[in-house]
Enzyme design. Sequence first.
Site, PDB file in Angstrom:
ATOM      1  N   ARG A  33      40.941  38.817  43.067  1.00 53.07           N
ATOM      2  CA  ARG A  33      39.358  38.853  42.551  1.00 53.07           C
ATOM      3  C   ARG A  33      39.570  38.866  40.895  1.00 53.07           C
ATOM      4  O   ARG A  33      38.758  38.285  40.419  1.00 53.07           O
ATOM      5  CB  ARG A  33      38.844  40.279  42.928  1.00 53.07           C
ATOM      6  CG  ARG A  33      37.555  40.710  42.508  1.00 53.07           C
ATOM      7  CD  ARG A  33      37.055  41.954  42.981  1.00 53.07           C
ATOM      8  NE  ARG A  33      35.892  42.600  42.361  1.00 53.07           N
ATOM      9  CZ  ARG A  33      34.655  42.300  42.566  1.00 53.07           C
ATOM     10  NH1 ARG A  33      34.469  41.254  43.186  1.00 53.07           N
ATOM     11  NH2 ARG A  33      33.470  42.822  41.910  1.00 53.07           N
ATOM     12  N   ARG A  80      35.615  41.238  46.961  1.00 57.35           N
ATOM     13  CA  ARG A  80      36.610  42.663  47.092  1.00 57.35           C
ATOM     14  C   ARG A  80      37.237  42.274  48.503  1.00 57.35           C
ATOM     15  O   ARG A  80      36.393  41.858  49.493  1.00 57.35           O
ATOM     16  CB  ARG A  80      35.757  43.795  47.039  1.00 57.35           C
ATOM     17  CG  ARG A  80      35.206  44.003  45.842  1.00 57.35           C
ATOM     18  CD  ARG A  80      34.031  45.364  45.715  1.00 57.35           C
ATOM     19  NE  ARG A  80      33.581  45.358  44.460  1.00 57.35           N
ATOM     20  CZ  ARG A  80      32.463  45.126  44.170  1.00 57.35           C
ATOM     21  NH1 ARG A  80      31.632  44.290  44.903  1.00 57.35           N
ATOM     22  NH2 ARG A  80      31.637  45.086  43.048  1.00 57.35           N
ATOM     23  N   HIS A  98      29.212  42.711  40.418  1.00 60.35           N
ATOM     24  CA  HIS A  98      29.186  44.045  39.399  1.00 60.35           C
ATOM     25  C   HIS A  98      28.002  44.629  39.337  1.00 60.35           C
ATOM     26  O   HIS A  98      26.947  44.136  38.933  1.00 60.35           O
ATOM     27  CB  HIS A  98      29.882  43.472  38.056  1.00 60.35           C
ATOM     28  CG  HIS A  98      31.394  43.002  38.182  1.00 60.35           C
ATOM     29  ND1 HIS A  98      31.868  42.355  37.177  1.00 60.35           N
ATOM     30  CD2 HIS A  98      32.177  43.390  38.956  1.00 60.35           C
ATOM     31  CE1 HIS A  98      33.342  42.196  37.482  1.00 60.35           C
ATOM     32  NE2 HIS A  98      33.476  42.866  38.514  1.00 60.35           N
ATOM     33  N   LYS A 144      29.101  47.028  47.094  1.00 61.12           N
ATOM     34  CA  LYS A 144      28.864  48.166  46.881  1.00 61.12           C
ATOM     35  C   LYS A 144      27.360  48.633  46.956  1.00 61.12           C
ATOM     36  O   LYS A 144      26.552  47.939  46.444  1.00 61.12           O
ATOM     37  CB  LYS A 144      29.329  48.675  45.475  1.00 61.12           C
ATOM     38  CG  LYS A 144      31.019  48.623  45.680  1.00 61.12           C
ATOM     39  CD  LYS A 144      31.463  49.203  44.284  1.00 61.12           C
ATOM     40  CE  LYS A 144      33.203  49.235  44.274  1.00 61.12           C
ATOM     41  NZ  LYS A 144      33.690  49.608  43.061  1.00 61.12           N
ATOM     42  N   TYR A 148      37.184  41.383  31.485  1.00 61.60           N
ATOM     43  CA  TYR A 148      38.161  39.950  31.396  1.00 61.60           C
ATOM     44  C   TYR A 148      38.539  39.462  30.353  1.00 61.60           C
ATOM     45  O   TYR A 148      39.357  38.716  30.380  1.00 61.60           O
ATOM     46  CB  TYR A 148      37.730  39.350  32.679  1.00 61.60           C
ATOM     47  CG  TYR A 148      37.724  39.822  34.152  1.00 61.60           C
ATOM     48  CD1 TYR A 148      38.912  40.353  34.803  1.00 61.60           C
ATOM     49  CD2 TYR A 148      36.716  40.201  34.604  1.00 61.60           C
ATOM     50  CE1 TYR A 148      38.926  40.774  35.825  1.00 61.60           C
ATOM     51  CE2 TYR A 148      36.411  41.040  36.002  1.00 61.60           C
ATOM     52  CZ  TYR A 148      37.583  41.178  36.664  1.00 61.60           C
ATOM     53  OH  TYR A 148      37.690  41.617  37.907  1.00 61.60           O
ATOM     54  N   HIS A 154      43.615  43.229  44.922  1.00 55.89           N
ATOM     55  CA  HIS A 154      42.480  43.076  44.070  1.00 55.89           C
ATOM     56  C   HIS A 154      42.815  42.006  42.904  1.00 55.89           C
ATOM     57  O   HIS A 154      41.782  41.569  42.266  1.00 55.89           O
ATOM     58  CB  HIS A 154      42.253  44.474  43.650  1.00 55.89           C
ATOM     59  CG  HIS A 154      40.711  44.546  42.988  1.00 55.89           C
ATOM     60  ND1 HIS A 154      39.760  44.683  43.878  1.00 55.89           N
ATOM     61  CD2 HIS A 154      40.293  44.814  41.746  1.00 55.89           C
ATOM     62  CE1 HIS A 154      38.652  44.994  43.087  1.00 55.89           C
ATOM     63  NE2 HIS A 154      38.963  44.810  41.617  1.00 55.89           N
TER      64      HIS A 154
END
Length: 340
Positions: free
Chosen positions: A266, A165, A289, A190, A298, A263
């Site tokens: 990514r 990110r 993730h 995150k 994806y 983004h």
Amino acid sequence: MAAVHQNNLGRALVRFFQDYLPNQRGMSSHTIRSYRDAIVLFLRFVSRDAGRGVERLEIDDLRPERVTQFLSSLEEQRGNGIATRNARLAALHTLARFLATEHPQHMATLQALLAVPFKRGAKNAPIEYLEHGEVRDLLDVIDRSDDRGRRDYALFALMFNTGARVQEILNLRPRDVRLDSPAQVRLTGKGNKIRICPIWATTAGLLRPLCMACEGAADDLPLFVNQRGQPLTRFGVRYLLQRHLANAASKSSTLANKSIHPHSIRHTTAIHLLKAGVDFASISQWLGHASLNTTMVYARADLDLKRQALLQVFPDALAPPKAGDLALGGVNLVDWLRRL
């Protein structure tokens, strides 16, 4: 700051950002900044609509019809997509829940705000990414004859290499980078979760001058800074990417027809890892993730990835029939049907 403390909303916002989000909810600084941006945009919108300064707004000014109008303005005036719109609304919902516990006398207004629904369709938005040749075209247009160009090239090469990110890259310090073999970077994602991501030797070579430039400086100096020596921001990265994409688009007709943002880099890394045959679980860990379901989106990107996703889930069932399986007298009907 004195004016901020003069009413209930101002005092509640201070507690919301200084205590509730970081301490009670344990949110990362990046998430808190995202919430701040959303709420600042909303308060400015309400201020214009109410005809009063932000510091004079009260909780009852946060009416649901203003929220709806604000969300519409994000799409129509700022060009935000559905995902961004929903992220802004999520921040407002979190604020409303907090205000309801602090000031239950405003429960009716806050419950109406919480009833404003998220917009459907964000998950069906196409994933924009760059093909291999487009990545090369983008990097090739960056002029590496000066420090700025070398910084930009290293920045985007590292983003393509790691699939990190944008904020994860901007938070990197020299102490987070290992240049010797095996070269790697330590990323904080995150929820302040740390993961190690390998980098190519060529990427390590691009980062070496940046790390050397930080020697002798403060230990917390970020790896990527602007011309004034200040930390590069997400908006700065977006500006740099758009500038280099504009140059690359003059040489690549396919780039001119794509809507690429930071983004998207990514997404590009994830797509190419999948096309290279890397399994979904490994890519999920690579990208940081929280759930494998996030990585599975994806598989929608193109038909080849859909086939690869199915082969990973049902490898035997989708294998091509073996020679002789359909010969008379030797047909295994169930196996044959499974392979259809």
